[in-house]
Write an enzyme that holds these catalytic residues in place. Structure first.
Site, short mmCIF file in Angstrom:
data_model
loop_
_atom_site.label_atom_id
_atom_site.label_comp_id
_atom_site.label_asym_id
_atom_site.label_seq_id
_atom_site.Cartn_x
_atom_site.Cartn_y
_atom_site.Cartn_z
N GLU A 142 39.15 33.20 47.12
CA GLU A 142 39.35 34.51 46.47
C GLU A 142 38.43 35.60 47.02
O GLU A 142 37.61 36.17 46.31
CB GLU A 142 39.16 34.37 44.96
CG GLU A 142 40.21 33.50 44.30
CD GLU A 142 40.06 33.43 42.78
OE1 GLU A 142 41.06 33.17 42.11
OE2 GLU A 142 38.93 33.65 42.28
N CYS A 148 28.45 44.94 48.98
CA CYS A 148 27.01 44.68 48.96
C CYS A 148 26.28 45.91 49.48
O CYS A 148 26.77 46.59 50.39
CB CYS A 148 26.69 43.45 49.81
SG CYS A 148 24.93 43.14 50.03
N GLU A 297 46.68 28.45 42.79
CA GLU A 297 46.18 28.18 41.45
C GLU A 297 47.19 28.73 40.46
O GLU A 297 47.42 29.93 40.40
CB GLU A 297 44.81 28.83 41.23
CG GLU A 297 43.70 28.27 42.11
CD GLU A 297 42.35 28.90 41.82
OE1 GLU A 297 42.18 29.51 40.73
OE2 GLU A 297 41.45 28.79 42.67
N TRP A 305 36.29 31.38 29.95
CA TRP A 305 34.91 31.02 30.29
C TRP A 305 34.11 31.05 28.98
O TRP A 305 33.99 30.05 28.30
CB TRP A 305 34.33 31.98 31.33
CG TRP A 305 34.86 31.74 32.72
CD1 TRP A 305 35.96 31.04 33.08
CD2 TRP A 305 34.27 32.22 33.94
NE1 TRP A 305 36.12 31.05 34.44
CE2 TRP A 305 35.09 31.77 34.99
CE3 TRP A 305 33.16 32.99 34.23
CZ2 TRP A 305 34.82 32.05 36.33
CZ3 TRP A 305 32.88 33.27 35.56
CH2 TRP A 305 33.71 32.81 36.59
#
Length: 674
Positions: A142, A148, A297, A305
């Site tokens: 993914e 960054c 998936e 979660w």
């Protein structure tokens, strides 16, 4: 066609592996993905590789007749790597280093990260590149844009800018850095788009180039892995699992050197609970390489979660899985095999619960696998063919993310307005890049093409001139390729094509006004309103309220042998359904099934074989009227030209007539909402 699962043998005792493999085989599983998060087991310390556990499991899979896809584990570097090379950690917009504790905690520009990624991929490919159980590779997991803000990224960004602009004078002119006295005299003065006093209010040109740079950095990171895998495992495919309607990087660029793409599908999670949905996602993912993808998936139960979502019914899970196949998928790999006992994904449920015993989800998965395996002979080699396309560009995503301008104006929401109306007509829809051959489509839709070049405009003109039908959306032609506003009247290079200019506009956001079509129908519009000055085009809708009462909102223009429409307003669903019905009729697009709104209608075909998919996404039964020239492959029979699907029911039928019968006997007017 294949049905599979994601399996993590490193999570379980070796004594469990044989039972897992046997249960997979009994369930009809034909492919397994493994390895993408097992770096710490494969390389427990720097330079010491331990592949024995994976070798053992591959042998078990091969004995059971299950093929394997191995994932390179670079999405989650191990703790020892971070401890030795802490500069691998990415930095956020404030320049603060992020720490250990999640996945993807890495900067893809960092030389140590790239070097160790090459080493682990090389070691894996050397060990398993020719293993008879391995059919392919998944790079990383993914990918998103490498957003960054560390010193390495800043230095690399400066190098990238030198290559693009060659001189600071050229960059200053292109970006218009005279604004706010931002003219640069040294490359090192150029910042990353940090979090600043005004939030994200950096120069939009800088922000766009930073997004381009980091997307290209991700592509380069992946390419190093592809090169190793091609050299050491030449007979195996290489793919990557994309995140659907994600706009953080250029998926077309990322996929260019892959054999095909995969994507991850979780319909009940928040990012799908809107008007976009897995059908639109599936079509967008198929359009990345204009070929059948895999779903690497697929949701297999409750997701969550910290908090869990609602439990989808077994019928709903089956319907969602078949939907991906209806829209082109050649494999559906469920996530995951067994619910994990620990970590952040303890409550992201698999085919087996935590206790590892076969229960209702296992048996539902087994039933689905048997269905797919039984229809493989018919479905293998089929694909999705469309007469209608919606164009997509990730640079357009970047532009609207940098400057949203109005609520609801992002690209995917623009796409969904047209997509829903087209799908309601029972049409296959391609969502593709501009690089495709436009001539293959009768109708092409161009949602807010914010950044435009003269070369792109020439392609649109050529398509329409030669007989195509084009719909151009509002906010097209606003910027040049450096994200600087154009001086030409909007829609810039396309004004001649659409026969008009944008005289004024109102960013409505959530406010509503109304438009009235030439046929006297009123519709609500929100988000954006363009007031159009006609230069040869014909008005087809006007505003009935201030600030543009009586002025044109939508227009139609003949251009060469084709027609161009300009939609200057964003309407309610009925607005698109009614207008597109007329446009489809004029452009000669065939519609063969007119189903209720909750029924997904799709076609796959090859060499004259046409397979019709009807998927009832509602919890109550729905009835669809079709031609009796269909042969039931799966689901309810066709009785008297009607098919009644139970809630979340799936019907799959082979068309028995000729192409001429399909076009002549199944006219849209013959079929009604039931």
């Amino acid at each position: 066609m294949r049905v599979g699962v994601a399996y993590y043998p490193e999570h379980w005792e070796p004594s469990r592996w044989e039972r897992d493999v046997a249960q997979m085989a009994d369930a009809g599983i034909r492919v397994v993905r493994m390895g993408e998060f097992a770096w710490s087991r494969m390389e427990p310390e720097e330079g010491r590789f331990e592949f024995g556990f994976l070798d053992t499991v591959l042998g078990m899979m091969e004995s059971a007749g299950i093929a394997c896809v191995l994932g390179t584990p670079t999405a989650s570097p191990p703790a020892w790597l971070h401890a030795k090379y802490p500069e691998i950690y990415p930095a956020d917009k404030r320049g603060y280093r992020l720490g250990f504790g999640t996945r993807q905690q890495r900067c893809l520009n960092n030389p140590d990260m790239r070097r160790h990624s090459r080493l682990i991929v090389d070691a894996m490919a050397s060990q398993f590149g020719n293993h008879s159980a391995v059919i392919g590779w998944q790079t990383d997991n993914e990918f998103g844009g490498n957003l960054c803000y560390c010193p390495v990224c800043q230095a690399r960004f400066h190098e990238w800018l030198r290559g693009r602009y060659e001189s600071l004078d050229a960059l200053n002119r292109a970006w218009g850095t005279v604004f706010w006295s931002h003219e640069y005299s040294e490359w090192q003065q150029i910042p990353l788009p940090w979090e600043v006093k005004c939030g994200d209010a950096h120069n939009p040109s800088l922000q766009l180039d930073f997004r381009r740079f980091q997307s290209e950095a991700t592509v380069r990171f992946q390419q190093e892995q592809i090169d190793i895998l091609r050299a050491k495992s030449p007979e195996r495919f290489v793919t990557h699992n994309l995140m659907g309607l994600h706009g953080s990087m250029d998926y077309y660029d990322l996929a260019r050197n892959l054999d095909f793409v995969c994507w991850d599908n979780y319909p009940s999670t928040p990012w799908f609970v809107n008007d976009m949905g897995p059908d639109m996602t599936a079509d967008a993912m198929r359009g990345i390489k204009q070929s059948n993808p895999w779903v690497m998936e697929q949701q297999n139960g409750i997701t969550g979660w910290e908090r869990m979502g609602r439990r989808p019914s077994d019928a709903q899970l089956r319907c969602w899985a078949w939907q991906t196949i209806a829209h082109g998928a050649d494999a559906v790999v469920f996530f995951r095999w067994r619910s994990c006992l620990y970590g952040a994904e303890q409550f992201w449920h698999g085919a087996l619960n935590h206790d590892g015993k076969p229960r209702r989800r296992y048996w539902a998965l087994s039933d689905f696998a048997r269905e797919v395996n039984s229809l493989s002979v018919t479905l293998d080699g089929t694909g999705v063919r469309s007469e209608v396309a919606i164009l997509n560009s990730y640079e357009q995503h970047y532009a609207f993310q940098i400057q949203p301008q109005a609520e609801g104006l992002d690209i995917w929401r623009q796409v969904s307005r047209y997509y829903r109306a087209l799908r309601q007509q029972g049409l296959n829809v391609d969502i593709v890049p501009l690089s495709v051959d436009l001539a293959q489509y009768r109708l092409v839709i161009l949602p807010g093409w914010h950044i435009i070049s003269s070369a792109e405009a020439d392609r649109f003109k050529s398509y329409v001139r030669q007989g195509g039908t084009l719909i151009v959306g509002a906010r097209t032609g606003v910027k040049n390729t450096e994200n600087v506003c154009r001086t030409e009247p909007l829609p810039a290079f396309l004004s001649e094509l659409v026969g008009l200019e944008v005289d004024d506009y109102d960013p409505l956001g959530s406010a509503e006004i109304k438009v009235e079509t030439a046929k006297g129908r009123l519709y609500r519009v929100t988000c954006w309103a363009d007031a159009l000055s006609l230069k040869g085009a014909e008005s087809i809708a006007v505003y009935t309220e201030a600030p543009f009462q009586g002025e044109t909102a939508l227009a139609k223009n003949r251009f060469g042998a084709g027609t161009a429409y300009y939609f200057g307003a964003f309407g309610e669903p009925a607005f698109y359904e009614d207008l597109l019905t007329s446009i489809l009729d004029e452009s000669g697009v065939q519609r063969v099934v007119n189903a209720p709104a909750e029924v997904d209608v799709s076609w796959r075909e090859r060499d004259g074989v046409k397979v019709l998919f009807l998927l009832n996404l509602a919890s109550e039964e729905r009835t669809v009227r079709v031609s009796e020239q269909v042969f039931r492959l799966l689901g309810a029979p066709c009785e008297g030209g009607r098919i009644t699907l139970p809630g979340f029911g799936v019907g799959i039928y082979q068309w028995l007539g000729s192409e001429e019968d399909l076009e002549n006997e199944m006219e849209p007017s013959t079929y009604e909402h039931v």
